[in-house]
Design an enzyme around this catalytic site. Sequence first.
Site, short mmCIF file in Angstrom:
data_model
loop_
_atom_site.label_atom_id
_atom_site.label_comp_id
_atom_site.label_asym_id
_atom_site.label_seq_id
_atom_site.Cartn_x
_atom_site.Cartn_y
_atom_site.Cartn_z
N GLY A 1 32.56 38.01 38.38
CA GLY A 1 31.29 38.69 38.63
C GLY A 1 30.99 39.06 40.06
CD GLU B 1 36.35 32.78 34.19
OE1 GLU B 1 37.22 31.97 33.84
OE2 GLU B 1 35.39 33.10 33.48
NE ARG C 1 32.29 49.56 35.75
CZ ARG C 1 31.44 49.83 36.72
NH1 ARG C 1 31.62 50.87 37.49
NH2 ARG C 1 30.42 49.04 36.94
CE1 TYR D 1 28.56 48.30 30.64
CE2 TYR D 1 30.16 49.07 32.24
CZ TYR D 1 29.82 48.26 31.18
OH TYR D 1 30.75 47.38 30.69
CB CYS E 1 32.13 66.20 21.06
SG CYS E 1 33.49 67.36 20.97
CD GLU E 2 29.26 60.79 22.12
OE1 GLU E 2 28.15 60.57 22.67
OE2 GLU E 2 29.45 60.65 20.90
C1 LIG Z 1 34.67 39.84 32.49
C2 LIG Z 1 34.84 38.41 32.79
C3 LIG Z 1 35.34 38.01 34.03
C4 LIG Z 1 35.64 38.96 35.14
O1 LIG Z 1 34.54 39.66 35.59
P1 LIG Z 1 34.64 40.55 36.92
O2 LIG Z 1 33.34 41.27 36.97
O3 LIG Z 1 35.79 41.48 36.71
O4 LIG Z 1 34.87 39.65 38.05
C5 LIG Z 1 35.55 36.67 34.22
N1 LIG Z 1 35.27 35.77 33.26
C6 LIG Z 1 34.80 36.10 32.06
C7 LIG Z 1 34.52 35.06 31.06
C8 LIG Z 1 34.55 37.44 31.79
O5 LIG Z 1 34.05 37.78 30.60
#
Ligand SMILES: *Cc1c(COP(=O)(O)O)cnc(C)c1O
Length: 421
Positions: free
Chosen positions: A237, A279, A317, A321, A346-347
């Site tokens: 994230g 992660e 994206r 979004y 076609c969107e």
């Molecule tokens: C999508 C996701 C990530 C990675 O998110 P990023 O925005 O790419 O850093 C990590 N862990 C989980 C469980 C996710 O669903």
Amino acid sequence: MSLNLEKTGEKVLPFDEKLLRDVTLEIPTPFYIYDEKAIRTMARRFAKAFDWAPRGFRNHFAVKACPNPYILEILGAEGMGADCSSMAELVLSEAVGIVGDRLFFSSNNTPIAEFEKAIELGGVINLDDITHLRDLKRIGMPDTLSFRYNPGPAKKGNAFIGKPEEAKYGLTREQMIEAYRMALEWGVKRFGIHTMVASNELDVDYFLETADMLFNLLYEVSEKSGVAIDFINFGGGIGIPYRPGDKTVNLEAISNGIKKLYTEYIVNSVLKPPIILFECGRVVTGPYGCLVTRAIHEKHIYKEYIGIDACMADLMRPGMYGAYHHITVLGKTEVHKNYDVVGSLCENNDKFAIDRSLPKIERGDILVIHDAGAHGRAMGFNYNGKLRPAELLLGQDGKVREIRRKENLKDYFATLTFPGL
Ligand SMILES: *Cc1c(COP(=O)(O)O)cnc(C)c1O
């Protein structure tokens, strides 16, 4: 016409212009291109920021962000692990030798066969729900388990992932404690704790508040369930500066903040010091990949349109979004007018930019869409019979290699049983 100047600020093209132009002479647009050197530099910076961690640090790259084995191989060589959430991602990680502790399986609503595969690879399962414990008991409890926490109303969400109490992920606080107790009783020996409450977040304080919350929970879980938590996983994230003027997240500031919390919660306590895990996907490859396209049409009706040879099926994206992706028109800098840059689906939301101030665009111009190295090609789809684009890698040696070819009609028809197709 008023020009939308706030959207035209400086953002540096992450590839050499001549190099991109030369590539387009050999390989038809649209294609993705990634920069190996920049990705390696990023991986090293991430690891270095956390080199204080007494029991180690590792980022498990979220495979879904850029599921190409060549990219995973590079990240693996830089010491990263893999964070998987499906069978295909597990198989990809296996193919590049990321297995065992370096492989995390962080899925939700998970088919049993995927748990079995993760266990076969010696990966660490990060359970999204307490009821999955029973599933694991049936197929054989792994030695190591982690649980994903959903703080519910205790934490404000961010704009991308929404409010935690509306999110389908994770266990409640009460369930967390119960889950560790049950897992301990059912023979699990090693434990981790995980949360992920933000996506594309740029605010350092948000990560530190989340870290504080998770350390606090680690403390409570240890006390109430009697387990020792061996690793703490702060999820992904971390955001990237998509827009001109956005700031790069200061990884060192996140690290320093977490170090302080680590000292408060762990070093000065009886708790076992946990390994620190993240992660992240986006921040690792996002800025170091672009989608390279060509203008193929212009249209003047109620608005000014530029049609390019890529569409929302290549990069979802913006359409999905309303996400901003910066666009550079190769060889041109002087802002001319506001365009909608569109694909051919076609969107009507198949637009890469709306009312974007851009240089004068002519047919044949190369448009480079920035920050497409994560959640780009990966989110592509085949709607309207669109064939997904190739992926190229600019190697450390300065040479460009194709690491995935463009799809062809045969690929598109491959799953049909109709004779003659
Ligand atoms: C999508 C996701 C990530 C990675 O998110 P990023 O925005 O790419 O850093 C990590 N862990 C989980 C469980 C996710 O669903």
